[in-house]
Design a protein around this motif. Structure first.
Motif, PDB file in Angstrom:
ATOM      1  N   ARG A  75       0.874  -1.180   0.000  1.00 22.72           N
ATOM      2  CA  ARG A  75       0.000   0.000   0.000  1.00 22.72           C
ATOM      3  C   ARG A  75       0.903   1.220   0.000  1.00 22.72           C
ATOM      4  O   ARG A  75       1.828   1.315   0.806  1.00 22.72           O
ATOM      5  CB  ARG A  75      -0.908  -0.010   1.224  1.00 22.72           C
ATOM      6  CG  ARG A  75      -1.881   1.161   1.271  1.00 22.72           C
ATOM      7  CD  ARG A  75      -2.900   0.967   2.358  1.00 22.72           C
ATOM      8  NE  ARG A  75      -3.749   2.145   2.522  1.00 22.72           N
ATOM      9  CZ  ARG A  75      -4.828   2.189   3.294  1.00 22.72           C
ATOM     10  NH1 ARG A  75      -5.182   1.103   3.996  1.00 22.72           N
ATOM     11  NH2 ARG A  75      -5.554   3.292   3.396  1.00 22.72           N
ATOM     12  N   LYS A  85      -3.392   0.380  -3.365  1.00 21.93           N
ATOM     13  CA  LYS A  85      -2.871  -0.963  -3.168  1.00 21.93           C
ATOM     14  C   LYS A  85      -2.332  -1.405  -4.525  1.00 21.93           C
ATOM     15  O   LYS A  85      -3.072  -1.477  -5.503  1.00 21.93           O
ATOM     16  CB  LYS A  85      -3.966  -1.922  -2.687  1.00 21.93           C
ATOM     17  CG  LYS A  85      -3.468  -3.330  -2.388  1.00 21.93           C
ATOM     18  CD  LYS A  85      -4.615  -4.209  -1.908  1.00 21.93           C
ATOM     19  CE  LYS A  85      -4.128  -5.640  -1.617  1.00 21.93           C
ATOM     20  NZ  LYS A  85      -5.254  -6.511  -1.183  1.00 21.93           N
ATOM     21  N   GLU A 141      -6.222  -1.535  -5.965  1.00 19.77           N
ATOM     22  CA  GLU A 141      -7.302  -0.874  -5.239  1.00 19.77           C
ATOM     23  C   GLU A 141      -6.973   0.607  -5.055  1.00 19.77           C
ATOM     24  O   GLU A 141      -5.838   0.961  -4.744  1.00 19.77           O
ATOM     25  CB  GLU A 141      -7.504  -1.540  -3.867  1.00 19.77           C
ATOM     26  CG  GLU A 141      -8.694  -1.018  -3.088  1.00 19.77           C
ATOM     27  CD  GLU A 141      -8.860  -1.725  -1.747  1.00 19.77           C
ATOM     28  OE1 GLU A 141      -9.748  -1.302  -0.980  1.00 19.77           O
ATOM     29  OE2 GLU A 141      -8.103  -2.682  -1.480  1.00 19.77           O
ATOM     30  N   TYR A 142      -8.018   1.429  -5.291  1.00 18.52           N
ATOM     31  CA  TYR A 142      -7.909   2.863  -5.035  1.00 18.52           C
ATOM     32  C   TYR A 142      -8.566   3.130  -3.686  1.00 18.52           C
ATOM     33  O   TYR A 142      -9.741   2.794  -3.478  1.00 18.52           O
ATOM     34  CB  TYR A 142      -8.604   3.637  -6.147  1.00 18.52           C
ATOM     35  CG  TYR A 142      -8.776   5.120  -5.873  1.00 18.52           C
ATOM     36  CD1 TYR A 142      -7.734   6.005  -6.079  1.00 18.52           C
ATOM     37  CD2 TYR A 142     -10.009   5.626  -5.422  1.00 18.52           C
ATOM     38  CE1 TYR A 142      -7.886   7.360  -5.844  1.00 18.52           C
ATOM     39  CE2 TYR A 142     -10.167   6.980  -5.176  1.00 18.52           C
ATOM     40  CZ  TYR A 142      -9.113   7.845  -5.385  1.00 18.52           C
ATOM     41  OH  TYR A 142      -9.271   9.189  -5.142  1.00 18.52           O
ATOM     42  N   ILE A 143      -7.817   3.701  -2.752  1.00 18.83           N
ATOM     43  CA  ILE A 143      -8.309   3.864  -1.382  1.00 18.83           C
ATOM     44  C   ILE A 143      -8.365   5.350  -1.065  1.00 18.83           C
ATOM     45  O   ILE A 143      -7.337   5.987  -0.797  1.00 18.83           O
ATOM     46  CB  ILE A 143      -7.392   3.140  -0.373  1.00 18.83           C
ATOM     47  CG1 ILE A 143      -7.190   1.678  -0.808  1.00 18.83           C
ATOM     48  CG2 ILE A 143      -7.960   3.214   1.029  1.00 18.83           C
ATOM     49  CD1 ILE A 143      -6.111   0.960  -0.049  1.00 18.83           C
TER      50      ILE A 143
END
Length: 317
Positions: A221, A271, A297-299
């Motif tokens: 991350r 991520k 993943e877009y956080i």
């Protein structure tokens, strides 16, 4: 205790009075001491230690130095019982002492460097348990003892031998000599010498390393510190401990950025699948390139706290 004494001298007009610049002499003597100790370690398989002492004498036109090399009694006993090599063997293999017995081929490192003259070795062929046939890059051949090749292989030995000869780079010092011990009844003889023209033959070999590449892939991350929207430019990311630049290779993610579907604010993280390529060039220099092969993943930055609310199932029903 075993003792061996050698005489070396720097010759030329600059030392005509028997004086020599300490800034030249001290590093050269330290290099000679290290050369003897490192050679002893290689040839005697680290079974013994030697101590090197120096005192000087002079005659017109040279600065002569007496070197005393000592090996302790315990180390010397290994030789008595058939293990190890003598101090004299070590010194003669370097080329700073004469051989007790005549041997075939080149028997000293100094003589070998003068024969090789900075040429590359194209082939080493073992002739017998004690000798190699050496072929230079231009086809010249000679026979060299195994012990000499052991020393030549060591880059540290090559560096110290080179440092010992640095005084020859000074104007007025023309020659480095190794001299035989003599008495009033004997004539002083030069065992080995290196003159100013031969000085360049002792430049340490620059090892040719093959280019190597290592790859690792990991899932991490990362926070976005700087986003670059021009094709080919790297993004600045942080994994929390280290900041680094990486090229984004995920076309779908780039498309989402270009079309405005993905926005960036402070605290946004990703991520990602991170590919790291470490390469070593022929000079031994390391380089690391990083690539984001996939954004998993877009956080976005959290806007509200997640609290552990109690939910009464009966009330909910």
């Amino acid at each position: 205790m075993s003792t061996s004494t050698i005489k070396v001298a720097y010759c030329g007009d600059a030392v005509d009075s028997g004086k020599m610049d300490i800034n030249l002499l001290a590093p050269a003597l330290l290099a000679l001491s290290n050369l003897i100790q490192e050679s002893n370690k290689i040839l005697d398989n680290q079974n013994s230690k030697v101590h090197v002492y120096v005192h000087s004498d002079f005659e017109r036109g040279s600065f002569e130095i007496n070197i005393e090399v000592l090996r302790t009694l315990g180390d010397q006993l290994q030789l008595v019982f058939g293990h190890g090599v003598s101090i004299d063997d070590v010194l003669s293999t370097i080329g700073i002492r004469s051989l007790a017995d005549a041997c075939a081929g080149i028997t000293s490192l100094i003589a070998f460097c003068k024969w090789l003259r900075n040429r590359k070795i194209s082939l080493l062929k073992l002739e017998d348990k004690s000798h190699y046939q050496v072929t230079s890059e231009d086809g010249d051949k000679t026979t060299v003892t195994v012990q000499v090749i052991k020393l030549y292989q060591s880059l540290e030995i090559q560096r110290k031998l080179n440092e010992m000869l640095i005084p020859l780079d000074m104007d007025g010092i023309e020659r480095f000599e190794v001299r035989e011990k003599f008495t009033k009844q004997t004539i002083k003889q030069t065992i080995e010498s290196v003159n100013k023209k031969e000085r360049g033959y002792f430049t340490p070999v620059d090892p040719e390393l093959s280019e190597e590449e290592y790859e690792t892939t990991r899932i991490i991350r990362a926070y976005i510190l700087s986003a670059q929207f021009e094709e080919g430019l790297k993004w600045k990311l942080s994994d929390g401990s280290n900041k680094f630049w990486a090229t984004i290779l995920d076309d779908q993610f780039i498309k989402g950025v270009d079309e405005g579907e993905i926005s960036f604010t402070n605290g946004v993280s990703l991520k990602i699948e991170l590919l790291e390529k470490q390469t070593m060039n022929k000079k031994g220099e390391l380089k690391v390139d990083r690539f984001v092969t996939k954004v998993l993943e877009y956080i976005p930055r959290p806007e509200n706290l997640t609290l552990p609310f109690f939910v009464d199932k009966e009330s909910a029903d």
